[in-house]
Design a protein around this motif. Structure first.
Motif, short mmCIF file in Angstrom:
data_model
loop_
_atom_site.label_atom_id
_atom_site.label_comp_id
_atom_site.label_asym_id
_atom_site.label_seq_id
_atom_site.Cartn_x
_atom_site.Cartn_y
_atom_site.Cartn_z
N ALA A 20 0.83 -1.20 0.00
CA ALA A 20 0.00 0.00 0.00
C ALA A 20 0.86 1.26 0.00
N ALA A 21 1.98 1.21 0.72
CA ALA A 21 2.88 2.36 0.75
C ALA A 21 3.45 2.64 -0.63
N GLY A 22 3.86 1.58 -1.33
CA GLY A 22 4.39 1.75 -2.68
C GLY A 22 3.37 2.35 -3.63
N ILE A 23 2.11 1.95 -3.47
CA ILE A 23 1.03 2.46 -4.31
C ILE A 23 0.77 3.93 -4.03
N ALA A 24 0.84 4.33 -2.77
CA ALA A 24 0.47 5.69 -2.37
C ALA A 24 1.58 6.71 -2.54
N GLY A 25 2.80 6.27 -2.87
CA GLY A 25 3.86 7.25 -3.09
C GLY A 25 5.24 6.82 -2.66
N GLY A 26 5.36 5.64 -2.05
CA GLY A 26 6.67 5.15 -1.67
C GLY A 26 6.86 5.09 -0.16
N THR A 27 7.78 4.23 0.25
CA THR A 27 8.00 4.04 1.68
C THR A 27 8.59 5.28 2.35
N GLY A 28 9.19 6.16 1.56
CA GLY A 28 9.83 7.35 2.13
C GLY A 28 8.88 8.42 2.61
N VAL A 29 7.57 8.24 2.38
CA VAL A 29 6.61 9.28 2.79
C VAL A 29 5.49 8.72 3.67
N MET A 30 5.60 7.47 4.12
CA MET A 30 4.52 6.85 4.88
C MET A 30 4.83 6.82 6.37
N PRO A 31 4.02 7.50 7.18
CA PRO A 31 4.25 7.51 8.63
C PRO A 31 3.70 6.26 9.30
N GLY A 32 4.19 6.00 10.51
CA GLY A 32 3.67 4.85 11.23
C GLY A 32 4.06 4.88 12.69
N GLY A 33 3.45 3.95 13.43
CA GLY A 33 3.77 3.82 14.84
C GLY A 33 3.48 2.42 15.32
N ASN A 34 4.14 2.02 16.40
CA ASN A 34 3.88 0.75 17.06
C ASN A 34 3.42 1.08 18.47
N VAL A 35 2.24 0.58 18.82
CA VAL A 35 1.55 1.08 19.99
C VAL A 35 1.14 -0.04 20.93
N GLY A 36 1.30 0.20 22.22
CA GLY A 36 0.79 -0.70 23.24
C GLY A 36 -0.07 0.07 24.23
N ALA A 37 -0.52 -0.60 25.27
CA ALA A 37 -1.37 0.06 26.27
C ALA A 37 -0.60 1.11 27.06
N GLU A 38 0.73 0.95 27.17
CA GLU A 38 1.53 1.86 27.98
C GLU A 38 2.53 2.68 27.18
N ASN A 39 3.09 2.10 26.11
CA ASN A 39 4.19 2.74 25.39
C ASN A 39 3.89 2.84 23.90
N ALA A 40 4.62 3.72 23.22
CA ALA A 40 4.48 3.86 21.78
C ALA A 40 5.83 4.19 21.17
N VAL A 41 6.13 3.58 20.03
CA VAL A 41 7.36 3.84 19.29
C VAL A 41 6.98 4.29 17.89
N PHE A 42 7.42 5.46 17.50
CA PHE A 42 7.09 6.01 16.18
C PHE A 42 8.31 5.89 15.27
N GLU A 43 8.06 5.48 14.04
CA GLU A 43 9.13 5.28 13.07
C GLU A 43 8.54 5.32 11.67
N GLN A 44 9.39 5.20 10.67
CA GLN A 44 8.93 5.13 9.29
C GLN A 44 7.91 4.01 9.17
N GLY A 45 6.77 4.29 8.51
CA GLY A 45 5.67 3.35 8.53
C GLY A 45 5.92 2.07 7.77
N ALA A 46 6.52 2.15 6.60
CA ALA A 46 6.77 0.96 5.78
C ALA A 46 8.24 0.60 5.87
N SER A 47 8.51 -0.68 6.02
CA SER A 47 9.86 -1.11 6.40
C SER A 47 10.82 -1.31 5.24
#
Length: 377
Positions: free
Chosen positions: A274-301
């Protein structure tokens, strides 16, 4: 004390400000995507310390870009930097302690060696902090040419189990057993997250991605959990799609998808497609989330640590991590700073004068950063 059910716990963590804001909808640089994100909401809007992991490859370049722009905005965050590299055997305990204390982390890519028995530090981070939900927003950006228009897909992926979690061993020489573990608890948890996200962000449809026609027990349990949760959200349309058909539909008619909820491995593949379709991995935001903590990084790996040439020429694309930083700012209850950052980034992309090579330009990371800082005003 009685333990809250997952839906009530999630609502408890949500601030009313996460609802769609009319001011956001009137902003021409923000209206082409739903800017609100659904995350746990720690703190009360006071200045916050954020754990920063620059990572490998382009990581120091793009995290450095975030630091510069946060300083230029006078954003109420300050960073606690830790050096972590993908070839380490495990993430240092002091880094995990820092994230648990701060409850928020921004990180660049960590390289995962192929083969050799070295485990992924990204996976370790998700497991140790129970970051059970991966969220990637794949959306067309104004001014960035793509084959498909009107793409606005949120991929929500279960992050802690399934075959992607790396449970494998050699039974006898030449025979390797790789385990796929699916539990009702984790399946219901990610389904509730997906439907709560859809409800709170005015999304209309949730699609469960599966392979239950073959893996009838494992993916069957995942689907059963999604169906049970869907009954509690009658205002949201629910449907299901087999993962191979999903990939074909993504590349032919991606605009049909809204929110997608997936087991671990499928979500990684679907999000990158989906990231490749929408414009590439270099422009897709993302995050990894739990009940207590969150880590934000580039959305597509895909390629998130970059090539040696890009690092040498200092032409890494900082857009994905900057948009992830905007998600982080909303998570920390700084919506005006998030809007300001997102508006500036999207304006620079739309103008097209300063783009890195992956977006068809020849700008350096610093030139993009300078343009965004100028656009902040």
């Amino acid at each position: 004390m009685a333990r809250r059910s997952a839906p009530s716990l999630l609502r408890h963590l949500i601030d009313p400000s996460t609802r769609i804001n009319p001011k956001i909808q009137s902003n021409p640089w923000l209206s082409n995507s739903r800017s609100v994100t659904y995350m746990p909401r720690p703190g009360d809007g006071a200045p916050r310390k954020v754990t920063l992991i620059p990572g490998d490859g382009i990581g120091p370049l793009v995290t450095g870009a975030v630091e510069q722009i946060m300083e230029a905005m006078h954003a109420p965050v300050f960073f606690e930097k830790h050096e972590v590299f993908g070839n380490m055997k495990k993430i240092p305990e002091e880094v995990l302690d820092s994230i648990r204390k701060n409850k928020i982390c921004l990180k660049g890519g960590l390289a995962t060696p192929v083969g050799g028995g070295v485990s992924s530090l990204n996976m370790q981070l998700r497991k140790d902090l129970d970051l059970y939900a991966s969220l990637v927003n794949c959306v067309n950006l104004k001014g960035l040419p793509t084959r498909h228009k009107n793409v606005d897909i949120v991929v929500i992926r279960e992050n802690t189990e399934g075959e992607y979690s790396g449970l494998e061993h050699e039974v006898v020489p030449g025979v390797v057993e790789s385990l796929k573990v699916i539990t009702k608890f984790c399946s219901e948890r990610i389904a509730k997250y997906a439907f709560e996200y859809a409800y709170l962000n005015n999304r209309k449809t949730v699609t469960a991605v599966h392979k239950a026609n073959i893996m009838k027990l494992a993916d069957g349990l995942f689907l059963e959990s999604c169906r049970e949760v869907a009954k509690k959200y009658p205002g949201i349309k629910y449907n299901e799609i087999i993962v191979d058909n999903c990939c074909m539909q993504l590349v032919s008619k991606p605009e049909q998808f809204d929110v997608m909820v997936t087991p671990n491995l499928y979500g990684n593949l679907v999000a990158n497609t989906a990231a490749g379709i929408a414009g590439g991995t270099g422009v897709m935001p993302g995050g990894n989330v739990g009940a207590e903590n969150a880590v934000f990084e580039q959305g597509a790996s895909a390629g998130n640590v970059g090539s040696d040439e890009i690092v040498k020429e200092k032409k890494a694309n900082p857009v994905a991590l900057l948009l992830s930083s905007a998600m982080m700012l909303r998570h920390l209850q700084f919506p005006s700073f998030a809007d300001r950052l997102e508006t500036a980034v999207k304006r620079v992309i739309a103008e097209g004068k300063h783009r890195t090579p992956d977006l068809g330009g020849d700008s350096t990371t610093q030139e993009v950063v300078d343009a965004i800082i100028e656009s902040l005003d």
